[in-house]
Design a protein around this motif. Structure first.
Motif, short mmCIF file in Angstrom:
data_model
loop_
_atom_site.label_atom_id
_atom_site.label_comp_id
_atom_site.label_asym_id
_atom_site.label_seq_id
_atom_site.Cartn_x
_atom_site.Cartn_y
_atom_site.Cartn_z
N GLY A 185 -6.02 11.62 -59.67
CA GLY A 185 -5.67 11.81 -58.28
C GLY A 185 -6.14 10.61 -57.48
N PRO A 186 -5.64 10.43 -56.28
CA PRO A 186 -4.62 11.24 -55.61
C PRO A 186 -3.24 11.04 -56.25
CG PRO A 186 -5.11 9.29 -54.33
CD PRO A 186 -6.09 9.28 -55.46
N VAL A 187 -2.36 12.01 -56.06
CA VAL A 187 -1.06 11.97 -56.70
C VAL A 187 -0.08 11.13 -55.88
CG1 VAL A 187 -1.41 14.21 -57.79
CG2 VAL A 187 -0.26 14.10 -55.57
N ASN A 188 0.96 10.67 -56.56
CA ASN A 188 2.08 9.96 -55.93
C ASN A 188 1.66 8.64 -55.30
OD1 ASN A 188 4.94 10.14 -55.56
ND2 ASN A 188 4.61 10.48 -53.37
N VAL A 189 0.59 8.03 -55.82
CA VAL A 189 0.10 6.79 -55.25
C VAL A 189 -0.61 5.98 -56.34
CG1 VAL A 189 -2.13 7.74 -54.53
CG2 VAL A 189 -1.18 5.77 -53.32
N VAL A 190 -0.52 4.65 -56.24
CA VAL A 190 -1.30 3.76 -57.10
C VAL A 190 -2.65 3.56 -56.46
CG1 VAL A 190 -1.43 1.48 -58.16
CG2 VAL A 190 0.80 2.59 -57.89
N SER A 191 -3.72 4.00 -57.13
CA SER A 191 -5.03 4.06 -56.46
C SER A 191 -6.09 3.16 -57.06
CB SER A 191 -5.54 5.50 -56.47
OG SER A 191 -5.70 5.98 -57.79
N ARG A 192 -5.83 2.49 -58.20
CA ARG A 192 -6.86 1.60 -58.74
C ARG A 192 -6.27 0.61 -59.73
NH1 ARG A 192 -10.73 5.01 -62.96
NH2 ARG A 192 -9.14 5.41 -64.57
N HIS A 193 -7.04 -0.44 -60.02
CA HIS A 193 -6.72 -1.45 -61.03
C HIS A 193 -7.79 -1.42 -62.11
CE1 HIS A 193 -3.56 -3.63 -58.71
NE2 HIS A 193 -4.23 -3.17 -57.67
N ARG A 194 -7.36 -1.60 -63.37
CA ARG A 194 -8.29 -1.67 -64.50
C ARG A 194 -7.83 -2.74 -65.47
NH1 ARG A 194 -8.34 3.52 -67.62
NH2 ARG A 194 -9.97 2.42 -68.77
N ASP A 195 -8.79 -3.29 -66.23
CA ASP A 195 -8.48 -4.27 -67.26
C ASP A 195 -8.40 -3.61 -68.63
OD1 ASP A 195 -8.46 -6.33 -65.44
OD2 ASP A 195 -10.52 -6.98 -65.87
N ILE A 196 -7.52 -4.16 -69.50
CA ILE A 196 -7.49 -3.80 -70.92
C ILE A 196 -7.80 -5.05 -71.72
CG2 ILE A 196 -6.11 -2.99 -72.85
CD1 ILE A 196 -4.46 -1.37 -71.08
N SER A 197 -8.87 -5.01 -72.50
CA SER A 197 -9.27 -6.14 -73.34
C SER A 197 -9.15 -5.83 -74.82
CB SER A 197 -10.70 -6.56 -73.00
OG SER A 197 -10.81 -6.93 -71.64
N ASP A 198 -8.73 -4.62 -75.15
CA ASP A 198 -8.62 -4.16 -76.53
C ASP A 198 -7.16 -4.31 -76.98
OD1 ASP A 198 -8.57 -2.87 -78.97
OD2 ASP A 198 -9.74 -1.14 -78.30
N SER A 199 -6.91 -5.20 -77.92
CA SER A 199 -5.54 -5.43 -78.38
C SER A 199 -4.96 -4.20 -79.06
CB SER A 199 -5.49 -6.63 -79.34
OG SER A 199 -6.33 -6.41 -80.46
N ARG A 200 -5.81 -3.35 -79.62
CA ARG A 200 -5.32 -2.12 -80.24
C ARG A 200 -4.72 -1.18 -79.21
NH1 ARG A 200 -10.71 -0.36 -83.25
NH2 ARG A 200 -11.42 -0.98 -81.15
N LYS A 201 -5.32 -1.13 -78.02
CA LYS A 201 -4.77 -0.30 -76.95
C LYS A 201 -3.44 -0.85 -76.46
CE LYS A 201 -4.70 2.99 -73.92
NZ LYS A 201 -4.41 4.38 -74.36
N VAL A 202 -3.33 -2.17 -76.35
CA VAL A 202 -2.07 -2.77 -75.95
C VAL A 202 -0.99 -2.46 -76.99
CG1 VAL A 202 -0.87 -4.97 -75.56
CG2 VAL A 202 -3.15 -4.59 -74.60
N ARG A 203 -1.36 -2.55 -78.25
CA ARG A 203 -0.39 -2.24 -79.32
C ARG A 203 0.04 -0.77 -79.24
NH1 ARG A 203 1.44 -4.54 -83.89
NH2 ARG A 203 1.96 -3.22 -85.67
N GLN A 204 -0.88 0.12 -78.94
CA GLN A 204 -0.53 1.53 -78.81
C GLN A 204 0.46 1.75 -77.67
OE1 GLN A 204 -3.95 3.99 -78.01
NE2 GLN A 204 -2.75 5.85 -77.75
N LEU A 205 0.22 1.11 -76.54
CA LEU A 205 1.16 1.22 -75.41
C LEU A 205 2.51 0.61 -75.77
CD1 LEU A 205 -1.38 0.31 -72.58
CD2 LEU A 205 -0.30 2.55 -72.91
N ASN A 206 2.50 -0.51 -76.47
CA ASN A 206 3.76 -1.14 -76.88
C ASN A 206 4.54 -0.26 -77.85
OD1 ASN A 206 3.72 -3.44 -75.32
ND2 ASN A 206 2.74 -4.73 -76.87
#
Length: 388
Positions: free
Chosen positions: A269-290
């Protein structure tokens, strides 16, 4: 600063955020710009720019030939002639109304991307991101084909019932006994109209989700596709996943560039809005999203480079589509629609001219002749054969 919307009314009364304008400030009438353009993009070229390499090209993996990606300019792919065109009652054809509306969102997309890269948050930024998500969910072939398949199932069932009760229209009597197999082409105008309901359904979903921007700090770029808005139940494993499962927990991902992705969750939350930014440094997580992005691709997957070749090939054979089950009680018809990953459907051509009708009749007649010349097989097929 707040400016009154020039076209969309109070719905679009979103404050301007410095150099980021809410798309509702753009009048979608289009004037005389590109009024002869009938090459309609179903993937926004300005959206694909975010995935281009330094030479301005993206790698395009067609689902039929994923082993041979094509380096192409974004404006040279993701379009069909007359994809949004509509026949007018008085004759002629309207080619621009939908394109003009998409253009309002596409116009503000580069400034929105720059704001996301700078990790800014504002109502205008959220509004434009959710707007791009919405049109990239509703306008794409994966969505329009899904509606066409539902309409086809309904028409087949209605005509089969009419045949059984002796109420077939005279022009349909020649197809008696063939309504399970005869090609049924759906008027593209009907699937355009269905986008309005798709907008509403997606808006309802966004009011259940909170959104964040993930910044990719690895050397593996995010993928994109011609069906880039992916939503599912995150509790399901990748291979057991049902597309567009929204009855419980929901996760939504939408790649916005090779280095940024918007993720929505029913647990945020909150819903229906972009509320934060985060970094991804784990290539395994990027591969999972891909993997998820490739899984939801329909006709093509789009990449900045060749680093995900194997992953893309692994998911090229199956696409998000539907199955339909018809249940009947007397004259009442109920069609059960299930979202699945399966082979990409091949839809029949819509017949809107006598010439097209004559070609179809000739093709059907030739196929019927070939079938009668085949030897008759009397043995019962095995379970495996029936499933194929």
């Amino acid at each position: 600063m707040t400016k009154a919307p020039t076209y969309f009314g109070l719905w679009g009364a979103v404050p301007v955020d410095g150099d980021v304008r809410p798309f509702t400030l753009i009048n979608p009438s289009g004037g005389n710009i590109n009024r002869n353009n009938r090459r309609h993009h179903f993937i926004s070229a300005v959206y694909m720019d975010g995935f281009a390499a330094e030479d301005g090209r993206v790698q395009v993996y067609l689902c039929e030939t994923p082993e041979n990606p094509l380096p192409m300019k974004p404006r040279a792919i993701g379009f069909e002639r007359d994809y949004y065109s509509q026949k007018l009652p008085e004759g002629g054809q309207e080619n621009h109304r939908f394109e003009d509306f998409w253009n309002t969102i596409e116009t503000v997309w580069p400034e929105t991307i720059r704001a996301l890269q700078a990790r800014r948050l504002s109502p205008a930024i959220s509004f434009n991101v959710l707007g791009m998500q919405t049109i990239m969910r509703a306008r794409v072939p994966a969505t329009r084909d899904r509606h066409a398949l539902m309409m086809e199932a309904k028409l087949r069932s209605q005509h089969k019932v009419a045949e059984e009760i002796g109420a077939l229209p005279p022009e349909m009597e020649r197809y008696a006994g063939q309504f399970d197999t005869v090609p049924i082409g759906i008027n593209p105008h009907e699937t355009l109209l269905a986008m309005q309901e798709e907008f509403k359904d997606f808006g309802d979903l966004c009011f259940r989700l909170g959104f964040e921007v993930l910044h990719n700090k690895t050397s593996t770029p995010f993928l994109a596709s011609d069906n880039p808005v992916c939503s599912y139940d995150p509790r399901q494993t990748l291979h057991a996943r049902t597309p567009y499962q929204h009855s419980g927990d929901v996760e939504l991902i939408f790649p916005v560039s090779a280095h940024m992705l918007v993720r929505g969750s029913s647990k945020r939350g909150p819903v229906n809005v972009v509320s934060r930014h985060r970094d991804i440094s784990d290539s395994r997580k990027v591969r999972q999203l891909n993997r998820t992005i490739a899984q939801f691709s329909y006709r093509m997957t789009i990449a900045r480079d060749r680093s995900s070749d194997e992953l893309i090939r692994a998911h090229a054979a199956l696409v998000p589509t539907i199955t339909t089950e018809v249940r009947r009680q007397d004259k009442e018809i109920q069609i059960i629609v299930r979202n699945v990953f399966g082979p990409r459907p091949v839809l029949s051509q819509f017949i809107d001219t006598p010439e097209k009708a004559a070609r179809l009749e000739a093709k059907m007649a030739a196929a019927s002749t070939e079938q009668t010349e085949l030897p008759i097989v009397t043995e019962t097929p095995s379970q495996t054969q029936r499933e194929v």
